[in-house]
Write a protein that holds these residues in place. Structure first.
Motif, PDB file in Angstrom:
ATOM      1  N   HIS A   6       0.845  -1.192   0.000  1.00 35.40           N
ATOM      2  CA  HIS A   6       0.000   0.000   0.000  1.00 35.40           C
ATOM      3  C   HIS A   6       0.879   1.241   0.000  1.00 35.40           C
ATOM      4  O   HIS A   6       1.920   1.271   0.658  1.00 35.40           O
ATOM      5  N   LEU A   7       0.439   2.249  -0.720  1.00 29.73           N
ATOM      6  CA  LEU A   7       1.085   3.552  -0.690  1.00 29.73           C
ATOM      7  C   LEU A   7       0.013   4.559  -0.310  1.00 29.73           C
ATOM      8  O   LEU A   7      -0.964   4.743  -1.053  1.00 29.73           O
ATOM      9  N   ARG A   8       0.170   5.181   0.832  1.00 29.57           N
ATOM     10  CA  ARG A   8      -0.825   6.125   1.345  1.00 29.57           C
ATOM     11  C   ARG A   8      -0.333   7.555   1.158  1.00 29.57           C
ATOM     12  O   ARG A   8       0.864   7.834   1.272  1.00 29.57           O
ATOM     13  N   TYR A   9      -1.258   8.453   0.913  1.00 24.42           N
ATOM     14  CA  TYR A   9      -1.006   9.896   0.834  1.00 24.42           C
ATOM     15  C   TYR A   9       0.030  10.256  -0.228  1.00 24.42           C
ATOM     16  O   TYR A   9       0.853  11.138  -0.020  1.00 24.42           O
ATOM     17  N   ALA A  10      -0.003   9.575  -1.361  1.00 28.49           N
ATOM     18  CA  ALA A  10       0.901   9.916  -2.468  1.00 28.49           C
ATOM     19  C   ALA A  10       0.440  11.244  -3.062  1.00 28.49           C
ATOM     20  O   ALA A  10      -0.742  11.444  -3.331  1.00 28.49           O
ATOM     21  N   ARG A  11       1.374  12.153  -3.265  1.00 32.14           N
ATOM     22  CA  ARG A  11       1.016  13.486  -3.744  1.00 32.14           C
ATOM     23  C   ARG A  11       0.882  13.516  -5.264  1.00 32.14           C
ATOM     24  O   ARG A  11       1.624  14.213  -5.969  1.00 32.14           O
ATOM     25  N   ILE A  12      -0.063  12.732  -5.776  1.00 34.29           N
ATOM     26  CA  ILE A  12      -0.360  12.711  -7.199  1.00 34.29           C
ATOM     27  C   ILE A  12      -1.847  12.433  -7.347  1.00 34.29           C
ATOM     28  O   ILE A  12      -2.436  11.721  -6.540  1.00 34.29           O
TER      29      ILE A  12
END
Length: 113
Positions: A6-12
């Motif tokens: 999981h990747l959370r809060y990715a700025r894209i």
């Protein structure tokens, strides 16, 4: 058996991520990595890192053979939106929405039939 990352809060923005996720869905893990390395999109760099993390999880935590793994599920959900203000003419202010994404990538092992 399946392994997830999981990747959370990715700025894209989720819209930009979804385009790249559609390229790698249901592909073998090594083919998906090659696609991400040669795709010229902003989302491909964090997705490649996420795919490598999922492959490491599959190998080390679940004892799966990475050569037989494929991307079974991958999806993106919108995260919280950062709201910023941009000054405009005649004292007005426009709102800038900086979107974030929560990305999930799941690998499964192919059945040898």
């Amino acid at each position: 058996m399946q392994a997830a990352a999981h990747l959370r809060y990715a700025r894209i923005s989720p819209r930009k991520v979804q385009v790249v996720l559609d390229l790698i869905r249901n592909k073998p893990a090594n083919v998906a990595a090659a696609i991400l390395q040669h795709t010229r999109k902003a989302a491909s760099e964090p997705l490649l890192k996420l795919l490598k993390s999922a492959m490491a999880n599959a190998e080390n935590n679940h004892g799966m053979d990475v050569a037989n793994c494929y991307v079974s599920k991958c999806f993106v959900c919108p995260g919280p939106t950062l709201k910023r203000i941009r000054p405009r003419a005649q004292g007005r202010a426009f709102q800038i929405l900086k979107r974030t994404s929560h990305i999930t990538l799941v690998l499964e092992e192919r059945e040898n039939s």
